[in-house]
Design a protein around this motif. Sequence first.
Motif, PDB file in Angstrom:
ATOM      1  N   ASP A  84     113.468  84.087  72.450  1.00 14.53           N
ATOM      2  CA  ASP A  84     114.554  83.247  72.959  1.00 14.53           C
ATOM      3  C   ASP A  84     115.620  84.174  73.541  1.00 14.53           C
ATOM      4  O   ASP A  84     116.272  84.917  72.813  1.00 14.53           O
ATOM      5  CB  ASP A  84     115.134  82.412  71.808  1.00 14.53           C
ATOM      6  CG  ASP A  84     116.215  81.443  72.260  1.00 14.53           C
ATOM      7  OD1 ASP A  84     116.598  81.456  73.443  1.00 14.53           O
ATOM      8  OD2 ASP A  84     116.683  80.665  71.408  1.00 14.53           O
ATOM      9  N   VAL A  85     115.757  84.155  74.871  1.00 13.47           N
ATOM     10  CA  VAL A  85     116.725  85.025  75.541  1.00 13.47           C
ATOM     11  C   VAL A  85     117.640  84.196  76.433  1.00 13.47           C
ATOM     12  O   VAL A  85     117.263  83.129  76.912  1.00 13.47           O
ATOM     13  CB  VAL A  85     116.053  86.136  76.386  1.00 13.47           C
ATOM     14  CG1 VAL A  85     115.248  87.066  75.528  1.00 13.47           C
ATOM     15  CG2 VAL A  85     115.204  85.548  77.485  1.00 13.47           C
ATOM     16  N   ALA A  86     118.822  84.723  76.674  1.00 16.88           N
ATOM     17  CA  ALA A  86     119.741  84.087  77.613  1.00 16.88           C
ATOM     18  C   ALA A  86     119.261  84.361  79.029  1.00 16.88           C
ATOM     19  O   ALA A  86     118.854  85.477  79.347  1.00 16.88           O
ATOM     20  CB  ALA A  86     121.154  84.614  77.414  1.00 16.88           C
ATOM     21  N   GLN A  87     119.274  83.344  79.861  1.00 22.54           N
ATOM     22  CA  GLN A  87     118.848  83.506  81.253  1.00 22.54           C
ATOM     23  C   GLN A  87     119.830  84.427  81.967  1.00 22.54           C
ATOM     24  O   GLN A  87     121.040  84.297  81.797  1.00 22.54           O
ATOM     25  CB  GLN A  87     118.816  82.137  81.921  1.00 22.54           C
ATOM     26  CG  GLN A  87     117.926  82.055  83.107  1.00 22.54           C
ATOM     27  CD  GLN A  87     117.639  80.603  83.464  1.00 22.54           C
ATOM     28  OE1 GLN A  87     118.397  79.713  83.130  1.00 22.54           O
ATOM     29  NE2 GLN A  87     116.548  80.382  84.142  1.00 22.54           N
ATOM     30  N   PRO A  88     119.324  85.395  82.761  1.00 17.74           N
ATOM     31  CA  PRO A  88     120.246  86.307  83.450  1.00 17.74           C
ATOM     32  C   PRO A  88     121.121  85.552  84.446  1.00 17.74           C
ATOM     33  O   PRO A  88     120.681  84.586  85.054  1.00 17.74           O
ATOM     34  CB  PRO A  88     119.319  87.284  84.171  1.00 17.74           C
ATOM     35  CG  PRO A  88     117.996  86.618  84.233  1.00 17.74           C
ATOM     36  CD  PRO A  88     117.935  85.650  83.090  1.00 17.74           C
ATOM     37  N   SER A  89     122.354  85.999  84.570  1.00 18.02           N
ATOM     38  CA  SER A  89     123.245  85.372  85.545  1.00 18.02           C
ATOM     39  C   SER A  89     122.929  85.918  86.927  1.00 18.02           C
ATOM     40  O   SER A  89     122.406  87.023  87.076  1.00 18.02           O
ATOM     41  CB  SER A  89     124.710  85.647  85.190  1.00 18.02           C
ATOM     42  OG  SER A  89     125.005  87.004  85.418  1.00 18.02           O
ATOM     43  N   MET A  90     123.269  85.160  87.940  1.00 15.34           N
ATOM     44  CA  MET A  90     123.020  85.615  89.307  1.00 15.34           C
ATOM     45  C   MET A  90     123.836  86.865  89.612  1.00 15.34           C
ATOM     46  O   MET A  90     123.420  87.703  90.394  1.00 15.34           O
ATOM     47  CB  MET A  90     123.307  84.504  90.315  1.00 15.34           C
ATOM     48  CG  MET A  90     122.286  83.364  90.266  1.00 15.34           C
ATOM     49  SD  MET A  90     120.550  83.893  90.217  1.00 15.34           S
ATOM     50  CE  MET A  90     120.330  84.571  91.836  1.00 15.34           C
ATOM     51  N   GLN A  91     124.996  87.051  88.959  1.00 13.59           N
ATOM     52  CA  GLN A  91     125.788  88.260  89.176  1.00 13.59           C
ATOM     53  C   GLN A  91     124.992  89.494  88.716  1.00 13.59           C
ATOM     54  O   GLN A  91     125.034  90.535  89.370  1.00 13.59           O
ATOM     55  CB  GLN A  91     127.128  88.193  88.430  1.00 13.59           C
ATOM     56  CG  GLN A  91     128.126  87.228  89.047  1.00 13.59           C
ATOM     57  CD  GLN A  91     127.864  85.772  88.622  1.00 13.59           C
ATOM     58  OE1 GLN A  91     127.098  85.511  87.704  1.00 13.59           O
ATOM     59  NE2 GLN A  91     128.481  84.837  89.314  1.00 13.59           N
ATOM     60  N   GLN A  92     124.276  89.384  87.587  1.00 17.54           N
ATOM     61  CA  GLN A  92     123.447  90.492  87.130  1.00 17.54           C
ATOM     62  C   GLN A  92     122.340  90.762  88.138  1.00 17.54           C
ATOM     63  O   GLN A  92     122.005  91.903  88.416  1.00 17.54           O
ATOM     64  CB  GLN A  92     122.822  90.180  85.776  1.00 17.54           C
ATOM     65  CG  GLN A  92     123.784  90.178  84.623  1.00 17.54           C
ATOM     66  CD  GLN A  92     123.078  89.762  83.348  1.00 17.54           C
ATOM     67  OE1 GLN A  92     122.464  88.699  83.282  1.00 17.54           O
ATOM     68  NE2 GLN A  92     123.151  90.611  82.339  1.00 17.54           N
ATOM     69  N   CYS A  93     121.774  89.717  88.682  1.00 15.63           N
ATOM     70  CA  CYS A  93     120.665  89.869  89.619  1.00 15.63           C
ATOM     71  C   CYS A  93     121.095  90.550  90.911  1.00 15.63           C
ATOM     72  O   CYS A  93     120.297  91.223  91.553  1.00 15.63           O
ATOM     73  CB  CYS A  93     120.060  88.502  89.937  1.00 15.63           C
ATOM     74  SG  CYS A  93     119.260  87.721  88.522  1.00 15.63           S
ATOM     75  N   LEU A  94     122.362  90.364  91.307  1.00 10.79           N
ATOM     76  CA  LEU A  94     122.845  90.903  92.569  1.00 10.79           C
ATOM     77  C   LEU A  94     123.316  92.351  92.470  1.00 10.79           C
ATOM     78  O   LEU A  94     123.508  92.999  93.491  1.00 10.79           O
ATOM     79  CB  LEU A  94     123.977  90.024  93.105  1.00 10.79           C
ATOM     80  CG  LEU A  94     123.565  88.595  93.469  1.00 10.79           C
ATOM     81  CD1 LEU A  94     124.791  87.771  93.849  1.00 10.79           C
ATOM     82  CD2 LEU A  94     122.532  88.583  94.585  1.00 10.79           C
ATOM     83  N   ARG A  95     123.496  92.877  91.254  1.00  6.88           N
ATOM     84  CA  ARG A  95     123.924  94.265  91.098  1.00  6.88           C
ATOM     85  C   ARG A  95     122.819  95.219  91.531  1.00  6.88           C
ATOM     86  O   ARG A  95     121.633  94.877  91.435  1.00  6.88           O
ATOM     87  CB  ARG A  95     124.271  94.557  89.641  1.00  6.88           C
ATOM     88  CG  ARG A  95     125.566  93.944  89.198  1.00  6.88           C
ATOM     89  CD  ARG A  95     125.919  94.424  87.834  1.00  6.88           C
ATOM     90  NE  ARG A  95     124.855  94.056  86.893  1.00  6.88           N
ATOM     91  CZ  ARG A  95     124.973  94.033  85.589  1.00  6.88           C
ATOM     92  NH1 ARG A  95     126.088  94.389  85.027  1.00  6.88           N
ATOM     93  NH2 ARG A  95     123.976  93.680  84.824  1.00  6.88           N
TER      94      ARG A  95
END
Length: 113
Positions: A84-95
């Motif tokens: 069970d993990v927190a879904q990555p935020s789009m801000q993390q994906c864009l870094r």
Amino acid sequence: MSCVSTDPTLTSRTESFDGTFTLSCLTPVFTGPTTLTFHWNNGKTSTASGKFTASSTGGDVLSIFRGTATAGEFQGDTVETVLDVAQPSMQQCLRPGGVTQETGVYTASFQKL
């Protein structure tokens, strides 16, 4: 990782994963057939064959493996793991470099039929 077992010699384990998959921010979890190998602290191993399924609810992603121990310690037992993990935020994906790690709650269970 700690564990609870009817075998008092088992107190921890590590796991390895045998499968080919691609993860991205659009598909953050793996689904499909795979083999897991559990390496027990007593020197024994368990090999489990099965399938991962995944679902997303709100900000959580559940990745569930269900299969059977096909060799080694606990052969014939049903095996289930849940991550069970927190879904990555789009801000993390864009870094630059994107998401480089995930953390969450993980459990694994072996049960006789």
